[in-house]
Design a protein around this motif. Structure first.
Motif, short mmCIF file in Angstrom:
data_model
loop_
_atom_site.label_atom_id
_atom_site.label_comp_id
_atom_site.label_asym_id
_atom_site.label_seq_id
_atom_site.Cartn_x
_atom_site.Cartn_y
_atom_site.Cartn_z
N SER A 170 0.62 -1.06 0.45
CA SER A 170 0.09 0.09 0.07
C SER A 170 0.98 1.58 0.09
CB SER A 170 -1.08 0.34 1.28
OG SER A 170 -1.51 -1.10 1.64
N ARG A 171 2.13 1.21 0.45
CA ARG A 171 2.89 2.80 0.69
C ARG A 171 4.70 1.92 0.26
NH1 ARG A 171 3.61 3.38 6.61
NH2 ARG A 171 4.21 1.35 7.44
N PRO A 172 5.50 2.78 -0.09
CA PRO A 172 6.05 2.98 -0.90
C PRO A 172 7.30 1.60 0.20
CG PRO A 172 6.23 4.53 -1.46
CD PRO A 172 4.69 4.23 -0.24
N VAL A 173 8.59 0.85 0.40
CA VAL A 173 9.17 0.72 0.95
C VAL A 173 10.66 0.10 0.59
CG1 VAL A 173 9.46 -1.50 2.38
CG2 VAL A 173 7.31 -0.89 1.81
N GLU A 174 11.09 0.90 0.87
CA GLU A 174 13.10 1.31 1.19
C GLU A 174 13.86 0.52 1.80
OE1 GLU A 174 16.16 4.58 0.42
OE2 GLU A 174 15.23 5.00 1.66
N LEU A 175 14.67 -0.05 0.70
CA LEU A 175 15.40 -1.60 1.42
C LEU A 175 16.50 -1.12 1.50
CD1 LEU A 175 14.11 -4.24 -0.49
CD2 LEU A 175 13.93 -3.52 1.58
N VAL A 176 17.31 -0.92 2.69
CA VAL A 176 18.88 -0.51 2.81
C VAL A 176 19.55 -1.54 2.66
CG1 VAL A 176 20.46 1.02 3.58
CG2 VAL A 176 17.50 2.12 3.57
N GLU A 206 8.29 3.58 2.86
CA GLU A 206 8.42 4.90 3.28
C GLU A 206 9.63 5.85 3.28
OE1 GLU A 206 4.58 6.92 4.88
OE2 GLU A 206 3.91 6.22 3.15
N GLY A 207 10.80 5.12 3.32
CA GLY A 207 12.24 5.44 3.61
C GLY A 207 12.90 5.91 4.89
N ARG A 208 11.47 5.78 6.20
CA ARG A 208 12.02 5.96 7.56
C ARG A 208 12.23 4.91 8.43
NH1 ARG A 208 7.51 5.17 10.83
NH2 ARG A 208 6.20 5.22 8.97
N ASP A 209 13.72 4.88 8.97
CA ASP A 209 13.91 3.72 9.39
C ASP A 209 13.14 3.72 10.70
OD1 ASP A 209 15.43 1.99 11.24
OD2 ASP A 209 17.37 3.25 10.33
N VAL A 210 12.17 2.26 11.14
CA VAL A 210 11.82 2.11 11.55
C VAL A 210 12.52 0.90 12.78
CG1 VAL A 210 9.59 2.57 11.14
CG2 VAL A 210 10.32 0.65 10.53
N GLY A 211 13.56 1.01 12.23
CA GLY A 211 14.43 -0.40 13.75
C GLY A 211 14.84 -1.50 12.62
#
Length: 144
Positions: free
Chosen positions: A21-27, A86-91
């Protein structure tokens, strides 16, 4: 295009990722250079292989993206993948090479991060909100 799945598996993963449903960034965090393991691992470059797997996964959905960093803060081991809604680091961290059965754990984390709403029950969310301090949860995954 980096093919990491058999055709039937790729179709299934595309189907799962279509539910995001929303973007996911993989670092991908490479970390300090290590000597490749010798013997059974046949001189595998785990950082390069992790990046290859993640890039292959991100090619299956427009809502997935990848960013590669050498030694970003907040990582304990390498290689690692941070799953960031959404590019937010949630740990959320995946340590090691996500391949074989272990790839399912990374895909599961991506699916959870890509949800608009948590899949946790209301009761669980209320209990978590009532915690008086931050808590870190480590989950170890093995196919056996």
């Amino acid at each position: 295009m980096t093919t990491i799945f058999r055709p039937d598996d790729e179709a299934r993963v595309r189907e799962l990722l279509a539910e995001l449903s929303r973007p996911v960034e993989l670092v991908v965090a490479h970390g300090p250079e290590e000597s490749p393991l010798v013997g059974a691992a046949r001189d595998v470059d785990f950082g390069a292989e992790t990046e290859k797997v993640v890039r292959g996964l991100t090619e299956l959905s427009e809502l997935l993206s990848v960013r590669v960093e050498d030694e970003p803060p907040g990582f304990e081991r390498y290689p690692a993948v941070s799953v960031q809604p959404e590019g937010r680091d949630v740990g959320v961290r995946y340590y090691g090479l996500p391949f074989g059965y272990e790839l399912g754990s990374l895909i599961g984390a991506v699916l959870e991060a890509g949800r608009a709403q948590s899949s946790l029950s209301t009761e669980t969310l209320e209990r978590l909100a009532g915690l008086e301090r931050d808590v870190t949860v480590d989950v170890f995954v093995t196919p056996t």
